[in-house]
Design a protein around this motif. Structure first.
Motif, short mmCIF file in Angstrom:
data_model
loop_
_atom_site.label_atom_id
_atom_site.label_comp_id
_atom_site.label_asym_id
_atom_site.label_seq_id
_atom_site.Cartn_x
_atom_site.Cartn_y
_atom_site.Cartn_z
N ALA A 116 -109.87 -24.59 -52.05
CA ALA A 116 -110.64 -25.72 -51.52
C ALA A 116 -109.76 -26.63 -50.67
N LEU A 117 -108.55 -26.93 -51.14
CA LEU A 117 -107.64 -27.77 -50.35
C LEU A 117 -107.23 -27.07 -49.05
N GLY A 118 -107.03 -25.75 -49.13
CA GLY A 118 -106.72 -25.01 -47.93
C GLY A 118 -107.87 -25.04 -46.93
N ALA A 119 -109.11 -24.94 -47.44
CA ALA A 119 -110.27 -24.99 -46.55
C ALA A 119 -110.41 -26.36 -45.89
N VAL A 120 -110.16 -27.43 -46.66
CA VAL A 120 -110.23 -28.78 -46.08
C VAL A 120 -109.18 -28.95 -45.00
N THR A 121 -107.97 -28.48 -45.26
CA THR A 121 -106.90 -28.57 -44.26
C THR A 121 -107.25 -27.78 -43.01
N VAL A 133 -106.67 -34.80 -48.36
CA VAL A 133 -106.07 -33.73 -49.15
C VAL A 133 -105.33 -34.31 -50.35
N LEU A 134 -104.60 -35.40 -50.15
CA LEU A 134 -103.89 -36.00 -51.27
C LEU A 134 -104.86 -36.53 -52.32
N LEU A 135 -105.94 -37.15 -51.89
CA LEU A 135 -106.93 -37.65 -52.85
C LEU A 135 -107.58 -36.51 -53.63
N LEU A 136 -107.96 -35.45 -52.93
CA LEU A 136 -108.59 -34.32 -53.61
C LEU A 136 -107.61 -33.66 -54.58
N PRO A 140 -96.55 -26.82 -55.14
CA PRO A 140 -97.63 -27.81 -55.22
C PRO A 140 -98.46 -27.83 -53.94
N VAL A 141 -99.77 -27.70 -54.10
CA VAL A 141 -100.65 -27.49 -52.95
C VAL A 141 -100.86 -28.77 -52.15
N GLY A 142 -101.18 -29.86 -52.83
CA GLY A 142 -101.49 -31.09 -52.12
C GLY A 142 -100.34 -31.57 -51.26
#
Length: 606
Positions: free
Chosen positions: A39-44, A23-26, A156-158
């Motif tokens: 997208a970050l929410g879906a990965v999490t 998540v941090l990298l994305l 901040p999302v990440g």
């Protein structure tokens, strides 16, 4: 040195940790487009579901509990010996074979699983799987609520998702911890990211205040608990919970002592000199007579074997040192801070109200579950032999917690503050079974915690939905909700009656019945009476809130959409409400689903 590791046992932790790094990298490299946040929410969410899938696969695995990070065979005797015991003296100078075995184990030469008698720091048993599954299932709901919270772009999302995954990692690691060091580290891994999550809503004074209060309370609680843990280690000489439990039981029975004479020295027949336990004076007792030691009578039998060595079957019984009682009280106080038990509850209302709603939901279920896992491991697992010290304290704390929580909830007009003090009262209900000395007390506490998690998360999900169009989030903002948004209104009423323990919310009723049965059967009738009175008190504010929801409002008053922020705002919250409502409904129709998950022996030795 490299220690052999069972990667399947720690797989859920690895999945969560790797997802956090991803998540941090994305977040660093994805372009700032409209789909970056979803997208970050879906990965999490995918990472949490993957970890939950691993836990489910471990639950269906046949065989004994999985153990890893264990003491090598050659060092097991040293790890398990009490301070000053003959085992520790004998183990201080290991033989060449022991050194070879230890070296092989340290370098991973022995692939087989360690025996149950070897102390381990990480154990995956039924207790671990129940709490890990609960934390990850709740984590799915919190991630869905976070998607709605982050849709506005103010946070901040990440960083948010990374901190959330760190908290879930600690919540999964804590019930598997079987030594004091790992227990404290896992508990702090649950607590520390929550400070930042609370304060990530920038330029919000209430959130900053809540973060500071939570930080100060957590620091104090950690210091108190570490002081108690250090005293436990000082008294027992071990950090492993199983060894700690064994050593604390030994003073009640004592161990055989040996005495020796100097070479060539004459030893009077029928007498023997003995070395007393640490902290007690040495004494000499005649054979066949009784000597008073440590305040109790013990029979001494001595004899000579021609070599000048005298062996006695004397068993000295002595009371545990007072510092052990201090240690138990300090550890209990440290965990009481974490679960917001009275008198360490004052932070709850302000922190819940100032934090974003997903963080409040996390505190009320995931953080609370981790705290109770630690309480059960320490009290029921490691300090079971000291139940006479902590059982009365837990009973008093439980009674005060449920009473104070309910009385404070009666005065609230803010939805989140009401749920905060209701959560404090629920902590008292969960603690209550531990206030009776019974083998099934932990099962009753865990059953109530599982029921409570589904109901409370559902209520927070509806509150999250309403808060998007009614930022004040007062109870009056819910008037007529069942007419403006029937699905959300009916769902919230169902969750509230579940928390109150009223039909058709049978999940809450069954949860309270399990606790009442345990209290009455364990001799805690007075505590059951206190809980009954508090259950009636709780009915008032739950029913009063439900009445507001079902009360129609005049046309034009209170109109407005309940789902603000577009589809990205209300779709994840709607899914969360549906999931929590479905689980609560299943628990209401088939409570045996929860009860069947709780075998008699929950905590495997480490």
């Amino acid at each position: 040195m490299i220690q052999s590791i069972d990667y399947y046992a720690v797989a859920p932790l690895l999945v969560l940790a790797l997802t956090g790094g991803l998540v941090l990298l994305l977040d660093a490299f994805l372009p700032r487009g409209p789909y970056a946040r979803p997208a970050l929410g879906a990965v999490t969410l995918a990472g949490v579901l993957a970890a939950l899938g691993v836990v489910v696969s471990q639950a269906f695995r046949a065989g004994e509990a999985m153990r890893t990070f264990c003491v090598p065979d050659g060092l097991a005797g040293v790890a398990g010996a009490a301070p000053g015991s003959p085992d520790l003296v004998a183990s201080a100078a290991p033989s060449g074979a022991q050194l070879g075995a230890a070296s092989g184990a340290l370098w991973g030469a022995s692939p087989q699983a360690p025996p149950a008698t070897v102390p381990c720091s990480f154990v995956v048993d039924d207790f671990t799987l129940i709490f890990a599954g609960l934390a990850l299932a709740a984590g799915v709901i919190v991630v869905l609520l976070s998607m709605a919270q982050l849709a506005s772009g103010e946070i901040p999302v990440g960083e948010w998702y990374f901190l959330l995954l760190c908290t879930l990692t600690g919540a999964v690691a804590l019930p598997a911890s079987r030594d004091l060091i790992m227990l404290v580290v896992a508990l702090e891994l649950v607590s520390l990211p929550v400070f930042a999550l609370t304060a990530l809503r920038r330029y919000d004074g209430r959130s900053s205040e809540a973060a500071v209060k939570l930080f100060l309370v957590s620091v104090v609680s950690t210091a108190v608990m570490l002081f108690g843990v250090s005293l436990l280690y000082g008294v027992t000489g071990t950090v492993y919970l199983e060894r700690l439990a064994q050593i604390l039981r030994e003073p009640l029975t004592g161990t055989p002592l040996t005495g020796t004479t100097a070479p060539g020295a004459a030893q009077p027949p029928g007498t023997g000199a003995f070395t007393a336990p640490q902290g007690h004076e040495a004494f000499t007792g005649p054979s066949g007579h009784e000597a008073l030691t440590g305040g109790r009578l013990s029979e001494t039998l001595a004899g000579a074997d021609g070599s000048g060595a005298y062996v006695s079957s004397l068993h000295i019984a002595y009371d545990p040192p007072p510092v052990l009682t201090v240690a138990v009280v300090l550890v209990l106080a440290g965990f009481a801070f974490k679960i917001a038990a009275v008198p360490f509850h004052a932070w709850a209302g302000d922190v819940y109200q100032g934090a974003p709603v997903p963080v409040a939901a996390l505190l009320s279920v995931i953080s609370k579950a981790a705290g109770f896992a630690g309480v059960i491991l320490i009290l029921a697992g490691a300090l079971g032999g000291q139940a006479g010290t902590w059982v009365p304290l837990v009973a008093i704390i439980a009674a005060l917690t449920m009473t104070v929580g309910n009385l404070l909830a009666l005065r609230q007009r803010h939805a989140v503050r009401l749920l905060a003090w209701s959560s404090v009262a629920q902590s008292g209900y969960i603690l209550a079974p531990l206030g009776v000395h019974d083998d099934e007390a932990t099962s009753a506490s865990i059953a109530y915690l599982v029921f409570y998690a589904a109901m409370n998360l559902g209520a927070f999900a509806v509150v999250m939905l309403v808060s998007r169009s009614r930022p004040r989030n007062e109870l009056d903002d819910y008037r007529g909700l069942a007419f403006r948004n029937p699905v959300a209104g009916v769902a919230l009423v169902f969750f509230l009656v579940c928390l109150a323990g009223l039909p058709p919310g049978l999940a809450g009723m069954f949860a309270k019945i399990v606790v009442f049965r345990e209290l009455v059967g364990g001799g805690g009738a007075w505590l059951a009476a206190v809980m009954a009175v508090n259950t009636v008190i709780g009915l008032y504010y739950y029913v009063a809130w439900a009445v507001r929801i079902l009360t129609p409002v005049p046309v034009g008053e209170g109109s407005g959409a309940e789902a603000g922020g577009g589809r990205t705002g209300w779709v994840p919250v709607g899914i969360a409400i549906a999931l929590a409502g479905g689980v609560a409904l299943v628990f209401s129709l088939a409570p045996q689903v929860v009860l069947d998950l709780l075998p008699e022996a929950l905590v495997a030795s480490g």
